[in-house]
Design a protein around this motif. Sequence first.
Motif, PDB file in Angstrom:
ATOM      1  N   VAL A  96      78.939  62.541  22.658  1.00 56.83           N
ATOM      2  CA  VAL A  96      78.936  61.309  21.871  1.00 56.83           C
ATOM      3  C   VAL A  96      79.027  60.093  22.783  1.00 56.83           C
ATOM      4  N   ARG A  97      79.767  60.205  23.879  1.00 51.87           N
ATOM      5  CA  ARG A  97      79.854  59.089  24.828  1.00 51.87           C
ATOM      6  C   ARG A  97      78.486  58.815  25.457  1.00 51.87           C
ATOM      7  N   ARG A  98      77.823  59.883  25.874  1.00 47.27           N
ATOM      8  CA  ARG A  98      76.506  59.734  26.493  1.00 47.27           C
ATOM      9  C   ARG A  98      75.507  59.143  25.503  1.00 47.27           C
ATOM     10  N   TRP A  99      75.587  59.613  24.263  1.00 50.50           N
ATOM     11  CA  TRP A  99      74.673  59.122  23.232  1.00 50.50           C
ATOM     12  C   TRP A  99      74.913  57.639  22.956  1.00 50.50           C
ATOM     13  N   ARG A 128      87.430  52.972  22.996  1.00 51.54           N
ATOM     14  CA  ARG A 128      88.161  53.760  24.004  1.00 51.54           C
ATOM     15  C   ARG A 128      87.280  54.864  24.581  1.00 51.54           C
ATOM     16  N   LYS A 129      86.464  55.470  23.733  1.00 54.82           N
ATOM     17  CA  LYS A 129      85.583  56.542  24.202  1.00 54.82           C
ATOM     18  C   LYS A 129      84.508  56.001  25.141  1.00 54.82           C
ATOM     19  N   LEU A 130      84.013  54.807  24.850  1.00 61.93           N
ATOM     20  CA  LEU A 130      82.965  54.202  25.676  1.00 61.93           C
ATOM     21  C   LEU A 130      83.505  53.589  26.964  1.00 61.93           C
ATOM     22  N   PRO A 215      88.602  62.254  35.343  1.00 55.65           N
ATOM     23  CA  PRO A 215      87.368  61.678  35.891  1.00 55.65           C
ATOM     24  C   PRO A 215      86.175  61.927  34.980  1.00 55.65           C
ATOM     25  N   ILE A 216      85.260  60.975  34.955  1.00 57.34           N
ATOM     26  CA  ILE A 216      84.050  61.074  34.143  1.00 57.34           C
ATOM     27  C   ILE A 216      82.906  61.572  35.023  1.00 57.34           C
ATOM     28  N   PRO A 217      82.184  62.607  34.592  1.00 59.07           N
ATOM     29  CA  PRO A 217      81.040  63.089  35.384  1.00 59.07           C
ATOM     30  C   PRO A 217      80.034  61.975  35.648  1.00 59.07           C
ATOM     31  N   LEU A 218      79.441  61.989  36.829  1.00 59.86           N
ATOM     32  CA  LEU A 218      78.490  60.945  37.202  1.00 59.86           C
ATOM     33  C   LEU A 218      77.328  60.852  36.224  1.00 59.86           C
ATOM     34  N   LYS A 219      76.905  61.993  35.672  1.00 57.84           N
ATOM     35  CA  LYS A 219      75.761  61.990  34.750  1.00 57.84           C
ATOM     36  C   LYS A 219      76.062  61.230  33.465  1.00 57.84           C
ATOM     37  N   ASP A 220      77.352  61.030  33.167  1.00 53.30           N
ATOM     38  CA  ASP A 220      77.733  60.328  31.941  1.00 53.30           C
ATOM     39  C   ASP A 220      77.908  58.834  32.162  1.00 53.30           C
ATOM     40  N   LYS A 221      77.846  58.389  33.416  1.00 48.84           N
ATOM     41  CA  LYS A 221      78.069  56.973  33.698  1.00 48.84           C
ATOM     42  C   LYS A 221      76.773  56.187  33.585  1.00 48.84           C
TER      43      LYS A 221
END
Length: 221
Positions: A96-99, A128-130, A215-221
Amino acid sequence: MSFPRSLDGTMAEAAEKMRTMMKELSDKDIRDEVTRREIFEAARKVCKGMTPGLMTSPRYEFIERLLLCGNMNAKKAAIDELAMICDHEMGESCSVRRWMKTRNLLPVLLSDHLDHPEYVGKIGPIVRKLAPVLSEREFRAVWCLQKGRCGISHEMFVLLLANLASGFQEDQIIMLFRYFKKQLKLLATCQLQQTAFLRMTDVVLIALTRQCRPPIPLKDK
């Protein structure tokens, strides 16, 4: 838990049928509360049978349509559904964050109604999620909401900023303090504004200490 391919295929067919059905709905149809509720109930069932993390979810697509349809009640329904995903459905957390990031939904959420405490409270879980994947350019747009004649109230800005801060990563926290430092210099000659700003930093500092920050995966940034 892994899902058998046959099940994914079956649910993909169901999802496609849902998309076809949703395309046939007019904007007038989706303004109807009962219709929205029935679609969300069906979409949850379809998505429950799909592999977690699939971004082709008809549930997401219907949320986006409601957000963009220009009807306040429809937008509230979409925000409630999205907040529920962000707050309670851990299997969908990264998806959902990526979307939301891909669809650039933050400006949509912040485009209006920011003078309503109820609305700002409702978008809190989504913000908060974003937050962990917010770029400085996106944060600057949020920071500028407090400026000018059309800026949002101090109280609402503090609430919004606290929600962001509670989800920030280390590099974003450094960025935030850089903005704080710059703002404090600008307010050096006005004691009243400086006091209000320092109160805001207190609220944000409390938010920063509330939770761990995986930590947030790089692909999600």
